[in-house]
Scaffold this active site. Structure first.
Site, PDB file in Angstrom:
ATOM      1  N   CYS A 240       0.863  -1.177   0.000  1.00 26.83           N
ATOM      2  CA  CYS A 240       0.000   0.000   0.000  1.00 26.83           C
ATOM      3  C   CYS A 240       0.897   1.223   0.000  1.00 26.83           C
ATOM      4  O   CYS A 240       1.755   1.361   0.867  1.00 26.83           O
ATOM      5  CB  CYS A 240      -0.925   0.025   1.209  1.00 26.83           C
ATOM      6  SG  CYS A 240      -1.921   1.530   1.212  1.00 26.83           S
ATOM      7  N   ASN A 249      -0.120  -8.341  -0.690  1.00 26.34           N
ATOM      8  CA  ASN A 249      -1.254  -9.147  -0.216  1.00 26.34           C
ATOM      9  C   ASN A 249      -0.775 -10.590  -0.093  1.00 26.34           C
ATOM     10  O   ASN A 249       0.177 -10.999  -0.752  1.00 26.34           O
ATOM     11  CB  ASN A 249      -2.385  -9.143  -1.250  1.00 26.34           C
ATOM     12  CG  ASN A 249      -2.984  -7.788  -1.457  1.00 26.34           C
ATOM     13  OD1 ASN A 249      -2.564  -7.060  -2.340  1.00 26.34           O
ATOM     14  ND2 ASN A 249      -3.958  -7.442  -0.653  1.00 26.34           N
TER      15      ASN A 249
HETATM   16  P1  HMG Z   1      -7.572  15.400  -3.402  1.00 24.18           P
HETATM   17  O1  HMG Z   1      -6.263  16.013  -3.842  1.00 24.18           O
HETATM   18  O2  HMG Z   1      -8.066  15.731  -2.020  1.00 24.18           O
HETATM   19  O3  HMG Z   1      -8.752  15.644  -4.454  1.00 24.18           O
HETATM   20  O4  HMG Z   1      -7.452  13.845  -3.535  1.00 24.18           O
HETATM   21  P2  HMG Z   1      -9.344  16.874  -5.170  1.00 24.18           P
HETATM   22  O5  HMG Z   1     -10.775  16.575  -5.376  1.00 24.18           O
HETATM   23  O6  HMG Z   1      -8.936  18.152  -4.465  1.00 24.18           O
HETATM   24  O7  HMG Z   1      -8.614  16.844  -6.591  1.00 24.18           O
HETATM   25  C1  HMG Z   1      -7.237  17.074  -6.751  1.00 24.18           C
HETATM   26  C2  HMG Z   1      -6.808  16.683  -8.164  1.00 24.18           C
HETATM   27  O8  HMG Z   1      -7.059  15.291  -8.374  1.00 24.18           O
HETATM   28  C3  HMG Z   1      -7.598  17.417  -9.245  1.00 24.18           C
HETATM   29  O9  HMG Z   1      -6.735  17.524 -10.372  1.00 24.18           O
HETATM   30  C4  HMG Z   1      -8.690  16.425  -9.586  1.00 24.18           C
HETATM   31  O10 HMG Z   1      -9.190  16.595 -10.870  1.00 24.18           O
HETATM   32  C5  HMG Z   1      -7.956  15.109  -9.476  1.00 24.18           C
HETATM   33  P3  HMG Z   1      -5.905  18.881 -10.666  1.00 24.18           P
HETATM   34  O11 HMG Z   1      -6.947  19.956 -10.749  1.00 24.18           O
HETATM   35  O12 HMG Z   1      -4.984  19.071  -9.490  1.00 24.18           O
HETATM   36  O13 HMG Z   1      -5.194  18.571 -11.932  1.00 24.18           O
HETATM   37  N1  HMG Z   1      -8.848  14.005  -9.159  1.00 24.18           N
HETATM   38  C6  HMG Z   1      -8.961  12.886  -9.907  1.00 24.18           C
HETATM   39  N2  HMG Z   1      -8.345  12.485 -11.016  1.00 24.18           N
HETATM   40  C7  HMG Z   1      -8.716  11.286 -11.511  1.00 24.18           C
HETATM   41  N3  HMG Z   1      -9.615  10.474 -10.954  1.00 24.18           N
HETATM   42  C8  HMG Z   1     -10.246  10.845  -9.834  1.00 24.18           C
HETATM   43  C9  HMG Z   1      -9.926  12.102  -9.257  1.00 24.18           C
HETATM   44  N4  HMG Z   1     -10.367  12.758  -8.174  1.00 24.18           N
HETATM   45  C10 HMG Z   1      -9.710  13.919  -8.113  1.00 24.18           C
HETATM   46  N5  HMG Z   1     -11.142  10.023  -9.271  1.00 24.18           N
HETATM   47  C11 HMG Z   1      -8.374  11.679  -3.914  1.00 24.18           C
HETATM   48  C12 HMG Z   1      -8.507  12.998  -3.149  1.00 24.18           C
HETATM   49  C13 HMG Z   1      -9.293  10.673  -3.263  1.00 24.18           C
HETATM   50  C14 HMG Z   1      -8.765  11.897  -5.360  1.00 24.18           C
HETATM   51  C15 HMG Z   1      -6.892  11.221  -3.831  1.00 24.18           C
HETATM   52  O14 HMG Z   1      -6.509  11.224  -2.481  1.00 24.18           O
HETATM   53  C16 HMG Z   1      -6.668   9.869  -4.416  1.00 24.18           C
HETATM   54  O15 HMG Z   1      -6.814   9.649  -5.600  1.00 24.18           O
HETATM   55  N6  HMG Z   1      -6.254   8.915  -3.584  1.00 24.18           N
HETATM   56  C17 HMG Z   1      -6.017   7.561  -4.069  1.00 24.18           C
HETATM   57  C18 HMG Z   1      -5.648   6.708  -2.966  1.00 24.18           C
HETATM   58  C19 HMG Z   1      -5.491   5.283  -3.433  1.00 24.18           C
HETATM   59  O16 HMG Z   1      -5.815   4.913  -4.542  1.00 24.18           O
HETATM   60  N7  HMG Z   1      -4.950   4.457  -2.506  1.00 24.18           N
HETATM   61  C20 HMG Z   1      -4.745   3.084  -2.756  1.00 24.18           C
HETATM   62  C21 HMG Z   1      -6.028   2.318  -2.767  1.00 24.18           C
HETATM   63  S1  HMG Z   1      -6.656   1.951  -1.152  1.00 24.18           S
HETATM   64  C22 HMG Z   1      -5.817   0.544  -0.671  1.00 24.18           C
HETATM   65  O17 HMG Z   1      -4.893   0.124  -1.338  1.00 24.18           O
HETATM   66  C23 HMG Z   1      -6.290  -0.214   0.533  1.00 24.18           C
HETATM   67  C24 HMG Z   1      -7.050  -1.491   0.191  1.00 24.18           C
HETATM   68  O18 HMG Z   1      -6.266  -2.360  -0.594  1.00 24.18           O
HETATM   69  C25 HMG Z   1      -7.476  -2.201   1.488  1.00 24.18           C
HETATM   70  C26 HMG Z   1      -6.312  -2.380   2.475  1.00 24.18           C
HETATM   71  O19 HMG Z   1      -5.364  -3.090   2.160  1.00 24.18           O
HETATM   72  O20 HMG Z   1      -6.388  -1.749   3.522  1.00 24.18           O
HETATM   73  C27 HMG Z   1      -8.326  -1.170  -0.616  1.00 24.18           C
HETATM   74 MG    MG Z   2      -4.800  -3.737   0.224  1.00 31.23          MG
END
Ligand code: HMG
Ligand code: MG
Length: 301
Positions: A240, A249
């Site tokens: 992660c 995983n």
């Molecule tokens: P933010 O910076 O707070 O969002 O991020 P924002 O709404 O202020 O937007 C900032 C920029 O991101 C903007 O672009 C948006 O357009 C863009 P800019 O104007 O700067 O060019 N943006 C996007 N672009 C594409 N697709 C989108 C999107 N949303 C905003 N959907 C946000 C908030 C949630 C977007 C960010 O924090 C993020 O993308 N985080 C991703 C985290 C992630 O993917 N983590 C890994 C997955 S979770 C995991 O692995 C755990 C899991 O496996 C279970 C476990 O093991 O525990 C599931």
């Molecule tokens: Mg995971």
């Protein structure tokens, strides 16, 4: 409790695995991997995520992957969606299932999705509502169900609270993530028992990272708790990006070997699964992390 006779394996390698690899795999490699996994008999293969490419560049080509994929009838290819922007991209890509992802830890929620738990749930509500309107299946994840890399131990009651909220939003299943792999069977049992007061066991899945080598023991404990859906990554890919030191995983090959040994049906073919693991490991230039895959390779040599 009796062990389940059948388990659904949810393959998360192409998303959870590849999102944390330093090398970005080309879309064609991801597509080949996903197709091999479906051909091995997996009926759920998480295919990517529509998140910010600045946060997770490894998943920036998810639309291309979805467009190039030969989708097999009966197989689901969910993608992660954090907000309405992600949902719009998922709809444009013609996905049929999405997953929203929350955390049971405030600090992890901030680091992972840049908002508090309450803000994240408020952000997911319209996503869930739109998903139902568009007839998409909706899965929920909860990270840090045992420990948080920033806060330490997490109370099972906090996990149960978030799980109840995700259930109320219409998630058909909630996957409980031991994000940093610190859990041991006793703590996993206690956590599941508490969460099961809020969400029926048949709606729960477990998602173990194997950082401390406890994942298979935790899976056995979960099976004994009546959980029959297990997330895993082929070749033990993954980690992660917001949990330093978290390893991949639990390897799908190792999970399948355990389940087969217990006489539990999965519909997955070990030789084909291991071949998919060798394919992606070769593309990454390393050995599969799966012990079963390594043992099979040594036996064949
Ligand atoms: P933010 O910076 O707070 O969002 O991020 P924002 O709404 O202020 O937007 C900032 C920029 O991101 C903007 O672009 C948006 O357009 C863009 P800019 O104007 O700067 O060019 N943006 C996007 N672009 C594409 N697709 C989108 C999107 N949303 C905003 N959907 C946000 C908030 C949630 C977007 C960010 O924090 C993020 O993308 N985080 C991703 C985290 C992630 O993917 N983590 C890994 C997955 S979770 C995991 O692995 C755990 C899991 O496996 C279970 C476990 O093991 O525990 C599931
Ligand atoms: Mg995971």
């Amino acid at each position: 409790m009796q062990l389940p006779r059948q388990v659904r394996m949810v393959e998360v390698g192409p998303r959870d695995g590849l999102q944390n690899e330093a090398q970005i795999m080309p879309a064609a490699t991801k597509i080949a991997l996903i197709e091999q996994l479906a051909d091995a008999g997996l009926c759920v293969v998480e295919a990517g995520s529509f998140v910010s490419p600045k946060w997770i560049p490894q998943m920036a080509d998810t639309a291309e992957v979805m467009a190039g994929l030969k989708r097999k009838p009966g197989v689901s290819y969910p993608v992660l969606v954090p907000n309405m922007k992600g949902l719009a991209a998922a709809l444009a890509a013609g996905v049929e299932e999405i997953a929203i992802f929350a955390a049971a830890s405030e600090s992890f929620s901030q680091r992972n999705i840049n908002c508090s738990i309450a803000e994240s749930l408020a952000r997911f509500a319209p996503v869930a509502e739109a998903a139902h309107r568009h007839r998409l299946r909706l899965r929920g994840y909860i990270s840090c169900v045992v420990d948080c890399p920033y806060e330490g131990p997490i109370a099972p009651a906090s996990v149960a609270d978030v799980a109840a909220r995700l259930l109320a939003m219409g998630c058909y299943e909630i996957s409980l993530g031991d994000t940093i792999g610190t859990g041991t069977p006793g703590r996993i049992e206690a956590m599941i028992e508490r969460v099961a007061e809020a969400v029926p066991r048949e709606r729960l899945a477990v998602h173990f990272h194997d950082t401390y080598g406890q994942a298979l023991a935790n899976i056995l404990a979960s099976l004994e708790q009546g959980i029959a859906v297990i997330d895993s990554s082929v070749a033990g890919l993954g980690g992660c990006p917001y949990a330093r030191g978290a390893s991949g995983n639990v390897a799908s090959e190792d999970v399948l070997y355990l389940l087969s040994g217990l006489g539990i049906r999965t519909g997955v073919d070990l030789a084909r699964l291991a071949a998919a693991g060798r394919f992606i490991s070769q593309a990454l230039g390393r050995e599969p992390a799966s012990k079963v895959a390594r043992a099979l390779a040594a036996r064949a040599a």
